[in-house]
Write a protein that holds these residues in place. Structure first.
Motif, PDB file in Angstrom:
ATOM      1  N   LEU A  34      18.296  36.332  37.224  1.00 24.80           N
ATOM      2  CA  LEU A  34      18.248  36.882  37.959  1.00 24.80           C
ATOM      3  C   LEU A  34      18.477  36.049  39.589  1.00 24.80           C
ATOM      4  O   LEU A  34      19.323  35.915  40.612  1.00 24.80           O
ATOM      5  CB  LEU A  34      17.678  38.408  38.298  1.00 24.80           C
ATOM      6  N   PHE A  35      17.922  34.595  39.171  1.00 25.11           N
ATOM      7  CA  PHE A  35      17.618  33.970  40.620  1.00 25.11           C
ATOM      8  C   PHE A  35      18.980  33.371  40.732  1.00 25.11           C
ATOM      9  O   PHE A  35      19.675  32.758  41.656  1.00 25.11           O
ATOM     10  CB  PHE A  35      16.896  33.000  40.012  1.00 25.11           C
ATOM     11  N   ARG A  36      20.035  32.561  39.515  1.00 27.81           N
ATOM     12  CA  ARG A  36      21.344  32.481  39.464  1.00 27.81           C
ATOM     13  C   ARG A  36      21.766  33.262  39.410  1.00 27.81           C
ATOM     14  O   ARG A  36      21.877  33.972  39.006  1.00 27.81           O
ATOM     15  CB  ARG A  36      21.692  32.278  37.723  1.00 27.81           C
ATOM     16  N   SER A  37      23.236  33.278  39.845  1.00 29.68           N
ATOM     17  CA  SER A  37      24.980  34.050  40.105  1.00 29.68           C
ATOM     18  C   SER A  37      24.562  34.934  38.911  1.00 29.68           C
ATOM     19  O   SER A  37      25.034  33.919  37.773  1.00 29.68           O
ATOM     20  CB  SER A  37      25.466  33.867  40.976  1.00 29.68           C
ATOM     21  N   ASN A  38      24.663  36.213  39.098  1.00 30.75           N
ATOM     22  CA  ASN A  38      25.879  36.945  37.079  1.00 30.75           C
ATOM     23  C   ASN A  38      26.355  38.182  37.459  1.00 30.75           C
ATOM     24  O   ASN A  38      26.656  38.839  38.754  1.00 30.75           O
ATOM     25  CB  ASN A  38      24.416  37.515  36.934  1.00 30.75           C
ATOM     26  N   SER A  39      27.978  37.902  36.895  1.00 35.08           N
ATOM     27  CA  SER A  39      28.612  38.829  37.328  1.00 35.08           C
ATOM     28  C   SER A  39      28.738  39.898  36.993  1.00 35.08           C
ATOM     29  O   SER A  39      28.063  39.730  35.677  1.00 35.08           O
ATOM     30  CB  SER A  39      29.930  37.390  37.023  1.00 35.08           C
ATOM     31  N   PHE A  40      29.593  40.628  36.431  1.00 40.03           N
ATOM     32  CA  PHE A  40      29.347  42.141  36.043  1.00 40.03           C
ATOM     33  C   PHE A  40      30.822  43.197  36.609  1.00 40.03           C
ATOM     34  O   PHE A  40      31.917  42.306  37.914  1.00 40.03           O
ATOM     35  CB  PHE A  40      28.614  42.831  36.196  1.00 40.03           C
ATOM     36  N   ASP A  41      30.890  44.364  36.011  1.00 31.88           N
ATOM     37  CA  ASP A  41      32.074  44.735  36.442  1.00 31.88           C
ATOM     38  C   ASP A  41      33.600  43.902  36.473  1.00 31.88           C
ATOM     39  O   ASP A  41      34.221  43.958  37.115  1.00 31.88           O
ATOM     40  CB  ASP A  41      31.512  45.346  37.698  1.00 31.88           C
ATOM     41  N   ASP A  42      33.765  43.584  35.299  1.00 34.96           N
ATOM     42  CA  ASP A  42      34.970  42.665  34.807  1.00 34.96           C
ATOM     43  C   ASP A  42      34.904  41.516  35.591  1.00 34.96           C
ATOM     44  O   ASP A  42      36.234  40.591  35.874  1.00 34.96           O
ATOM     45  CB  ASP A  42      35.972  43.455  34.925  1.00 34.96           C
ATOM     46  N   GLY A  43      33.929  40.707  36.341  1.00 33.01           N
ATOM     47  CA  GLY A  43      33.493  39.795  36.914  1.00 33.01           C
ATOM     48  C   GLY A  43      34.214  39.777  38.532  1.00 33.01           C
ATOM     49  O   GLY A  43      34.001  38.913  38.886  1.00 33.01           O
ATOM     50  N   THR A  44      34.612  41.029  39.059  1.00 32.42           N
ATOM     51  CA  THR A  44      34.420  41.647  40.330  1.00 32.42           C
ATOM     52  C   THR A  44      33.508  41.589  41.039  1.00 32.42           C
ATOM     53  O   THR A  44      34.179  41.889  42.460  1.00 32.42           O
ATOM     54  CB  THR A  44      35.116  42.723  40.325  1.00 32.42           C
ATOM     55  N   LYS A  45      32.285  41.536  40.380  1.00 32.04           N
ATOM     56  CA  LYS A  45      30.963  41.586  41.932  1.00 32.04           C
ATOM     57  C   LYS A  45      29.743  40.762  41.002  1.00 32.04           C
ATOM     58  O   LYS A  45      30.248  40.326  39.601  1.00 32.04           O
ATOM     59  CB  LYS A  45      30.568  42.601  41.599  1.00 32.04           C
ATOM     60  N   GLU A  46      29.192  40.286  41.196  1.00 29.87           N
ATOM     61  CA  GLU A  46      28.401  39.433  41.332  1.00 29.87           C
ATOM     62  C   GLU A  46      26.519  39.507  42.306  1.00 29.87           C
ATOM     63  O   GLU A  46      26.923  40.434  43.165  1.00 29.87           O
ATOM     64  CB  GLU A  46      28.243  37.958  41.874  1.00 29.87           C
ATOM     65  N   ILE A  47      25.760  39.522  40.967  1.00 24.14           N
ATOM     66  CA  ILE A  47      24.123  39.884  41.694  1.00 24.14           C
ATOM     67  C   ILE A  47      23.230  38.419  41.072  1.00 24.14           C
ATOM     68  O   ILE A  47      23.139  37.743  40.573  1.00 24.14           O
ATOM     69  CB  ILE A  47      23.923  41.159  40.872  1.00 24.14           C
ATOM     70  N   TRP A  48      22.215  38.751  42.024  1.00 24.09           N
ATOM     71  CA  TRP A  48      21.318  37.412  42.379  1.00 24.09           C
ATOM     72  C   TRP A  48      20.645  37.707  43.517  1.00 24.09           C
ATOM     73  O   TRP A  48      20.432  39.105  44.521  1.00 24.09           O
ATOM     74  CB  TRP A  48      22.295  36.129  42.459  1.00 24.09           C
ATOM     75  N   ILE A  49      18.857  37.297  43.183  1.00 21.84           N
ATOM     76  CA  ILE A  49      18.075  37.517  43.752  1.00 21.84           C
ATOM     77  C   ILE A  49      17.694  36.233  44.775  1.00 21.84           C
ATOM     78  O   ILE A  49      17.464  34.888  44.129  1.00 21.84           O
ATOM     79  CB  ILE A  49      16.304  38.216  43.380  1.00 21.84           C
ATOM     80  N   ASP A  50      16.671  36.107  45.866  1.00 24.94           N
ATOM     81  CA  ASP A  50      16.749  35.817  46.723  1.00 24.94           C
ATOM     82  C   ASP A  50      15.427  34.969  46.416  1.00 24.94           C
ATOM     83  O   ASP A  50      14.810  35.362  46.113  1.00 24.94           O
ATOM     84  CB  ASP A  50      16.041  35.915  48.141  1.00 24.94           C
ATOM     85  N   LYS A  51      15.725  33.110  46.248  1.00 27.69           N
ATOM     86  CA  LYS A  51      14.619  32.424  45.651  1.00 27.69           C
ATOM     87  C   LYS A  51      12.747  32.925  46.181  1.00 27.69           C
ATOM     88  O   LYS A  51      12.157  32.183  45.704  1.00 27.69           O
ATOM     89  CB  LYS A  51      14.332  31.476  46.133  1.00 27.69           C
ATOM     90  N   ASN A  52      12.875  33.549  47.313  1.00 25.80           N
ATOM     91  CA  ASN A  52      12.108  33.040  48.781  1.00 25.80           C
ATOM     92  C   ASN A  52      11.284  34.360  48.076  1.00 25.80           C
ATOM     93  O   ASN A  52      10.307  34.628  47.993  1.00 25.80           O
ATOM     94  CB  ASN A  52      12.161  32.254  50.054  1.00 25.80           C
ATOM     95  N   ASN A  53      11.798  35.570  47.967  1.00 23.44           N
ATOM     96  CA  ASN A  53      11.387  37.081  48.496  1.00 23.44           C
ATOM     97  C   ASN A  53      11.972  37.765  47.189  1.00 23.44           C
ATOM     98  O   ASN A  53      11.840  39.369  47.780  1.00 23.44           O
ATOM     99  CB  ASN A  53      11.688  37.183  49.347  1.00 23.44           C
ATOM    100  N   GLY A  54      13.170  37.920  46.562  1.00 24.71           N
ATOM    101  CA  GLY A  54      13.254  38.284  45.369  1.00 24.71           C
ATOM    102  C   GLY A  54      14.041  39.407  45.658  1.00 24.71           C
ATOM    103  O   GLY A  54      14.901  40.303  44.729  1.00 24.71           O
ATOM    104  N   GLY A  55      14.928  39.328  47.736  1.00 22.91           N
ATOM    105  CA  GLY A  55      15.373  40.460  47.820  1.00 22.91           C
ATOM    106  C   GLY A  55      17.016  40.424  46.855  1.00 22.91           C
ATOM    107  O   GLY A  55      17.468  38.871  46.383  1.00 22.91           O
TER     108      GLY A  55
END
Length: 292
Positions: A94-115
């Motif tokens: 999850l720390f790395r960017s992960n694409s979803f919704d046919d590549g139109t969106k990306e999600i990741w978490i902050d490495k320091n606080n998990g936000g």
């Protein structure tokens, strides 16, 4: 006698020094100490020796660093199962960017606080006139995390919008539009604004940003665009999530619908949603325009 006492003390100190080794600290104790550190610090401490490296993989350490909705992210958005995967490996995923919704969106978490952070590209938004190449074009650029931005050549009516439904962890979040005036090219390794004469109309009337949420929150802001050749995160507004089990739907828009003049030369990259704590960091490192 004094010599005997001194010899005895030296012998005792030697025994203590030999017995006091980091490897002798129980792994459970090391893991407990590591649990109070942030992920970057844990990884640094894991390099000390084998005992610290083994302790740094404890599930209870990394579960505390993960967002409360990590199972939802893995299963519902990424189509992955958490079965048999260590919490450390989940964090790394999850720390790395992960694409979803046919590549139109990306999600990741902050490495320091998990936000939790999300980005929505221009192709994931509704843009009036996007199918007419007289007005809009998609152009490739390595300055976007999505490698593509929407470029407005000229138009009377600007309307860009989108929505997102997501199970956010508890907290306060900020939403930004990432925009730039002018197309940029590189010559001899330097960024140069291409066809800057196409940039016009943004100093006559302000653009309007709007944010609404399913729990009734609303934010409206306006500003004049003047960031020629510079990517800028324009702050739209903030919203609060109190129940992490309920899906929160947000709607956002960028408009300038005064038809008394044309406007052109605008690059629309993406919309960013992030915890307000990270938004403050963004303000300090980016040429942020706080709209009013």
């Amino acid at each position: 006698m004094g010599a005997n006492v001194s010899s005895s003390i030296d012998s005792t100190q030697n025994k203590l020094s030999k017995s006091k080794k980091l490897e002798d600290i129980p792994e459970a104790c090391v893991a407990l100490v590591l649990s109070y550190l942030n992920p970057s610090e844990i990884c640094m401490m894991a390099r000390i020796n084998r005992a610290f490296h083994a302790a740094s993989s404890a599930d209870f350490i990394w579960e505390s660093k993960l967002p409360s909705n990590y199972k939802y992210i893995l299963h519902e958005l990424l189509g992955l199962s958490v079965t048999g995967i260590s919490k450390k490996d989940i964090f790394a995923k999850l720390f790395r960017s992960n694409s979803f919704d046919d590549g139109t969106k990306e999600i990741w978490i902050d490495k320091n606080n998990g936000g939790v952070c999300l980005a929505i590209c221009s192709k994931g938004m509704r843009i009036t006139g996007i199918d007419d190449r007289r007005y809009w074009n998609y152009i490739s650029t390595d300055e976007s995390r999505f490698q593509t931005v929407a470029y407005l050549q000229q138009m009377w009516w600007l309307e860009v919008g989108g929505d997102l439904e997501f199970q956010f962890p508890v907290g306060t979040y900020s939403l930004f539009f990432r925009l730039q005036l002018g197309r940029v090219t590189k010559r001899l390794g330097r960024r140069v604004v291409y066809n800057s004469e196409h940039v016009h109309g943004w100093d006559i009337k302000p653009v309007q940003f709007q944010l609404t949420t399913s729990n009734g929150e609303r934010a409206i802001s306006r500003c004049y665009l003047d960031n020629v050749g510079t990517w800028t995160h324009h702050h739209v507004g903030d919203f609060v999530v109190e129940d992490p089990m309920i899906m929160t739907k947000i709607r956002f828009s960028l408009t300038q619908i005064d038809c008394t003049h044309t406007k052109g030369g605008l690059c629309v990259d993406s919309v960013l949603v992030c915890p307000i704590s990270l938004a403050k960091v963004l303000r300090s490192f980016d040429s942020l325009i706080v709209t009013k």
